[in-house]
Design a protein around this motif. Structure first.
Motif, PDB file in Angstrom:
ATOM      1  N   ARG A 285       1.604  16.258  -8.803  1.00  0.00           N
ATOM      2  CA  ARG A 285       0.530  16.490  -7.846  1.00  0.00           C
ATOM      3  C   ARG A 285      -0.011  15.178  -7.293  1.00  0.00           C
ATOM      4  NH1 ARG A 285      -3.597  20.801 -10.374  1.00  0.00           N
ATOM      5  NH2 ARG A 285      -4.584  20.429  -8.333  1.00  0.00           N
ATOM      6  N   LEU A 286       0.019  14.141  -8.108  1.00  0.00           N
ATOM      7  CA  LEU A 286      -0.462  12.837  -7.656  1.00  0.00           C
ATOM      8  C   LEU A 286       0.533  12.134  -6.745  1.00  0.00           C
ATOM      9  CD1 LEU A 286      -1.881  11.527 -11.051  1.00  0.00           C
ATOM     10  CD2 LEU A 286      -3.244  11.993  -9.006  1.00  0.00           C
ATOM     11  N   ALA A 287       1.827  12.203  -7.096  1.00  0.00           N
ATOM     12  CA  ALA A 287       2.844  11.413  -6.392  1.00  0.00           C
ATOM     13  C   ALA A 287       4.196  12.104  -6.511  1.00  0.00           C
ATOM     14  CB  ALA A 287       2.912  10.007  -6.978  1.00  0.00           C
ATOM     15  N   PRO A 288       4.499  13.050  -5.625  1.00  0.00           N
ATOM     16  CA  PRO A 288       5.753  13.812  -5.735  1.00  0.00           C
ATOM     17  C   PRO A 288       7.003  12.952  -5.772  1.00  0.00           C
ATOM     18  CG  PRO A 288       4.275  14.810  -4.121  1.00  0.00           C
ATOM     19  CD  PRO A 288       3.666  13.507  -4.506  1.00  0.00           C
TER      20      PRO A 288
ATOM     21  N   THR B 237       0.830  -1.200   0.000  1.00  0.00           N
ATOM     22  CA  THR B 237       0.000   0.000   0.000  1.00  0.00           C
ATOM     23  C   THR B 237       0.869   1.257   0.000  1.00  0.00           C
ATOM     24  OG1 THR B 237      -1.786  -1.141   1.168  1.00  0.00           O
ATOM     25  CG2 THR B 237      -1.786   1.261   1.261  1.00  0.00           C
ATOM     26  N   VAL B 238       1.932   1.251   0.781  1.00  0.00           N
ATOM     27  CA  VAL B 238       2.851   2.383   0.818  1.00  0.00           C
ATOM     28  C   VAL B 238       3.526   2.551  -0.539  1.00  0.00           C
ATOM     29  CG1 VAL B 238       4.956   3.272   1.890  1.00  0.00           C
ATOM     30  CG2 VAL B 238       3.199   2.213   3.304  1.00  0.00           C
ATOM     31  N   PHE B 239       3.908   1.430  -1.175  1.00  0.00           N
ATOM     32  CA  PHE B 239       4.490   1.501  -2.520  1.00  0.00           C
ATOM     33  C   PHE B 239       3.496   2.100  -3.506  1.00  0.00           C
ATOM     34  CE2 PHE B 239       5.102  -0.176  -6.773  1.00  0.00           C
ATOM     35  CZ  PHE B 239       6.470  -0.009  -7.002  1.00  0.00           C
ATOM     36  N   ASP B 240       2.243   1.632  -3.461  1.00  0.00           N
ATOM     37  CA  ASP B 240       1.225   2.122  -4.383  1.00  0.00           C
ATOM     38  C   ASP B 240       0.959   3.611  -4.202  1.00  0.00           C
ATOM     39  OD1 ASP B 240       0.896  -0.335  -5.576  1.00  0.00           O
ATOM     40  OD2 ASP B 240      -0.784  -0.941  -4.305  1.00  0.00           O
ATOM     41  N   ALA B 241       1.227   4.125  -2.995  1.00  0.00           N
ATOM     42  CA  ALA B 241       1.061   5.553  -2.726  1.00  0.00           C
ATOM     43  C   ALA B 241       2.321   6.346  -3.076  1.00  0.00           C
ATOM     44  CB  ALA B 241       0.709   5.778  -1.257  1.00  0.00           C
ATOM     45  N   CYS B 242       3.360   5.650  -3.605  1.00  0.00           N
ATOM     46  CA  CYS B 242       4.632   6.293  -3.986  1.00  0.00           C
ATOM     47  C   CYS B 242       5.320   6.938  -2.792  1.00  0.00           C
ATOM     48  CB  CYS B 242       4.419   7.321  -5.107  1.00  0.00           C
ATOM     49  SG  CYS B 242       3.730   6.629  -6.607  1.00  0.00           S
ATOM     50  N   ARG B 243       5.167   6.359  -1.611  1.00  0.00           N
ATOM     51  CA  ARG B 243       5.867   6.852  -0.427  1.00  0.00           C
ATOM     52  C   ARG B 243       7.112   5.986  -0.235  1.00  0.00           C
ATOM     53  NH1 ARG B 243       0.553   6.937   1.989  1.00  0.00           N
ATOM     54  NH2 ARG B 243       1.181   5.407   3.545  1.00  0.00           N
ATOM     55  N   TYR B 244       8.074   6.191  -1.117  1.00  0.00           N
ATOM     56  CA  TYR B 244       9.230   5.308  -1.186  1.00  0.00           C
ATOM     57  C   TYR B 244      10.147   5.454   0.023  1.00  0.00           C
ATOM     58  CZ  TYR B 244       7.526   5.066  -5.969  1.00  0.00           C
ATOM     59  OH  TYR B 244       6.723   4.912  -7.080  1.00  0.00           O
ATOM     60  N   ASP B 245      10.177   6.640   0.625  1.00  0.00           N
ATOM     61  CA  ASP B 245      10.993   6.803   1.826  1.00  0.00           C
ATOM     62  C   ASP B 245      10.442   5.945   2.971  1.00  0.00           C
ATOM     63  OD1 ASP B 245       8.716   8.343   1.910  1.00  0.00           O
ATOM     64  OD2 ASP B 245       9.663  10.075   2.886  1.00  0.00           O
ATOM     65  N   GLU B 246       9.130   5.919   3.147  1.00  0.00           N
ATOM     66  CA  GLU B 246       8.530   5.086   4.180  1.00  0.00           C
ATOM     67  C   GLU B 246       8.766   3.601   3.881  1.00  0.00           C
ATOM     68  OE1 GLU B 246       4.495   5.954   5.166  1.00  0.00           O
ATOM     69  OE2 GLU B 246       4.746   8.101   4.864  1.00  0.00           O
ATOM     70  N   LEU B 247       8.636   3.228   2.622  1.00  0.00           N
ATOM     71  CA  LEU B 247       8.823   1.835   2.247  1.00  0.00           C
ATOM     72  C   LEU B 247      10.235   1.359   2.578  1.00  0.00           C
ATOM     73  CD1 LEU B 247       7.632  -0.676   0.901  1.00  0.00           C
ATOM     74  CD2 LEU B 247       8.441   0.225  -1.301  1.00  0.00           C
ATOM     75  N   SER B 248      11.210   2.234   2.360  1.00  0.00           N
ATOM     76  CA  SER B 248      12.595   1.848   2.647  1.00  0.00           C
ATOM     77  C   SER B 248      12.831   1.611   4.130  1.00  0.00           C
ATOM     78  CB  SER B 248      13.558   2.933   2.135  1.00  0.00           C
ATOM     79  OG  SER B 248      13.441   4.131   2.896  1.00  0.00           O
TER      80      SER B 248
ATOM     81  N   THR C  91      -4.562   3.737  -7.993  1.00  0.00           N
ATOM     82  CA  THR C  91      -3.505   4.118  -7.057  1.00  0.00           C
ATOM     83  C   THR C  91      -2.676   5.268  -7.606  1.00  0.00           C
ATOM     84  OG1 THR C  91      -1.817   2.620  -7.958  1.00  0.00           O
ATOM     85  CG2 THR C  91      -3.351   1.705  -6.334  1.00  0.00           C
ATOM     86  N   PRO C  92      -2.101   6.077  -6.741  1.00  0.00           N
ATOM     87  CA  PRO C  92      -1.232   7.163  -7.204  1.00  0.00           C
ATOM     88  C   PRO C  92      -0.075   6.668  -8.067  1.00  0.00           C
ATOM     89  CG  PRO C  92      -1.801   7.494  -4.900  1.00  0.00           C
ATOM     90  CD  PRO C  92      -2.326   6.133  -5.276  1.00  0.00           C
ATOM     91  N   GLU C  93       0.492   5.504  -7.731  1.00  0.00           N
ATOM     92  CA  GLU C  93       1.624   4.991  -8.513  1.00  0.00           C
ATOM     93  C   GLU C  93       1.212   4.705  -9.948  1.00  0.00           C
ATOM     94  OE1 GLU C  93       4.430   2.320 -10.361  1.00  0.00           O
ATOM     95  OE2 GLU C  93       2.403   1.738  -9.788  1.00  0.00           O
TER      96      GLU C  93
END
Length: 461
Positions: free
Chosen positions: A422-425, A183-194, A389-391
């Protein structure tokens, strides 16, 4: 919530599941309270009993908002029990639309739906971590830079982080944590995923060492998926060496598990890593061989197996396009479209290679073949409602921007990139997208007005 009441008072166990955002358990307990079998609930929402079983055990992630609302309705529970906001009795609020891509239908992103999805993702993020570790892994703040993210990937592969204090987990806990990571990946929150991945990989690896039989096989399948997700993140960060190492570990774990879906997903990760190193022939051979081995090309296949089959073909088609094999690329993507078309309507969303997702691959394939006009024609046909999803939205916008740039329309390319931003910085900050922006910024011809500001925000200029 006014107007929505559960037929019976929630049990203590159900209240606890709602409190921690354990939606799989909420569905299972609410179904039992209603006196429904898995087959009966499945018939009401358009799923098989096997799919309901996977949803209730966490084996299949519950991330689609439409499915969550349908389950809430059929189980007669408040939407908030599944992390959703209430729907107004007469929902006639006008759409709040993003600026349209020039020549391409607009991407619809409703503000309330986006906020609702963010709430669902955040609750899953916290619930998933609670199932595996009590150590805080996420510190709010600015997204990490590329070097920091690469360092965290190294920790996943070397076991340098997350090993101390890691305890064994159940298969269900691993599935929930991995669903959170996806879910975090699909939201493009790559820092959290790492930050999440080192603990998941370490826990899954340790659990596999201390279990046996069926539980061990299932744990190895989860470990394979975790390594495959690590490889996906490495590709996003342009860390090709680490992508290949992670993919190889994913395939090793998948083969040990005997899970055909895990084997298919891991083989796809290996092939992507091979392709990015210029080994197109080997990648195509691996993808097509594993795809045919799934036996999903004819008859009625399990939707999850059919989805992996179509994903393998999409990747094979794109690999052929990058290698200049036009006829083979079009044959493979055509077969992928047919496979995606065989998926049940109720699962044509999310990470599966839905018809819309296959359409996004079409954009990349024709751009790689040097046919941007055809790529843009396909971009106009993509059904955005099936890119939830944003990704996926951002990938669509970036691929469309590449086609516009190749077509000689930098202004349209920049507009597409602005929507993606705007969708996924964090998707815009990827090295490959930075190369696209830099090429337009310093290339010949006039510079679009908004391009330089975008480059500044992306750390390029």
């Amino acid at each position: 919530m006014a107007g929505t009441r559960h037929p019976q008072a929630p049990t203590l166990q159900l209240r606890a599941a709602v409190a921690v955002g354990d939606y799989a358990t909420v569905v299972r307990l609410a179904r039992r309270t209603r006196g429904l079998t898995q087959d009966q609930l499945g018939a009401r929402v358009g799923y098989s009993a096997a799919t309901i079983s996977r949803l209730e055990t966490g084996q299949q992630a519950l991330h689609d908002i439409d499915t969550l609302r349908l389950l809430a309705r059929e189980l007669a529970i408040p939407p908030s029990w599944l992390g959703l906001s209430p729907l107004a009795p007469d929902d006639t609020t006008p759409d709040r639309r993003m600026p349209a891509l020039p020549g391409v239908p607009p991407v619809r992103v409703e503000a309330d739906v986006a906020a609702e999805e963010e709430a669902v993702q955040r609750r899953r993020f916290l619930a998933g971590l609670a199932g595996i570790t009590t150590t805080a892994l996420f510190a709010p703040g600015q997204p990490a830079d590329a070097a920091t993210l690469a360092g965290r990937l190294e920790q996943v592969l070397t076991g340098a982080a997350g090993s101390e204090g890691a305890s064994a987990a159940t298969v269900v806990e691993l599935r929930r944590a991995l669903a959170t990571a996806r879910t975090v990946f699909d939201a493009c929150r790559y820092d959290e995923l790492s930050l999440i991945l080192p603990r998941i990989v370490t826990t899954a690896r340790g659990t596999a060492e201390h279990t046996s039989g069926h539980d061990r096989d299932q744990t190895l399948a989860q470990l394979s998926d975790a390594y495959a997700l690590t490889s996906e993140l490495a590709v996003k960060l342009n860390q090709d060496g680490m992508a290949w190492v992670a993919a190889d570990r994913a395939l090793t774990a998948a083969n040990r598990s005997g899970d055909v879906v895990a084997v298919g997903g891991a083989a796809r990760s290996v092939a992507i890593a091979m392709r990015r190193q210029g080994r197109h022939d080997g990648a195509i051979s691996l993808l097509t061989r594993v795809a045919l081995g799934l036996g999903a090309d004819t008859g009625e296949a399990d939707p999850e197996v059919l989805g992996v089959y179509a994903a393998l073909l999409c990747t094979a088609a794109y690999s052929c396009a990058q290698n200049g094999r036009r006829a083979q690329a079009l044959d493979l993507i055509g077969e992928a479209e047919q496979a995606a078309g065989r998926l049940p309507d109720t699962v044509r969303r999310g990470r599966l290679p839905t018809p819309a997702n296959v359409g996004v691959y079409r954009i990349g394939i024709h751009t790689a073949l040097g046919e941007p006009g055809i790529a843009l024609d396909h971009a106009r046909t993509v059904n955005h409602s099936l890119l939830p999803t944003p990704e996926r939205h951002a990938r669509y916008c970036v691929d469309t921007a590449r086609a516009w740039e190749q077509y000689g329309r930098p202004n349209q390319a920049v507009q597409a990139l602005l929507i993606a931003e705007r969708l996924a910085p964090q998707e815009i900050n990827r090295p490959s997208v930075a190369t696209l922006i830099s090429g337009m910024l310093y290339g010949p011809g006039p510079t679009p007005v908004e391009l330089r500001a975008l480059a500044v925000r992306s750390g390029i200029a």
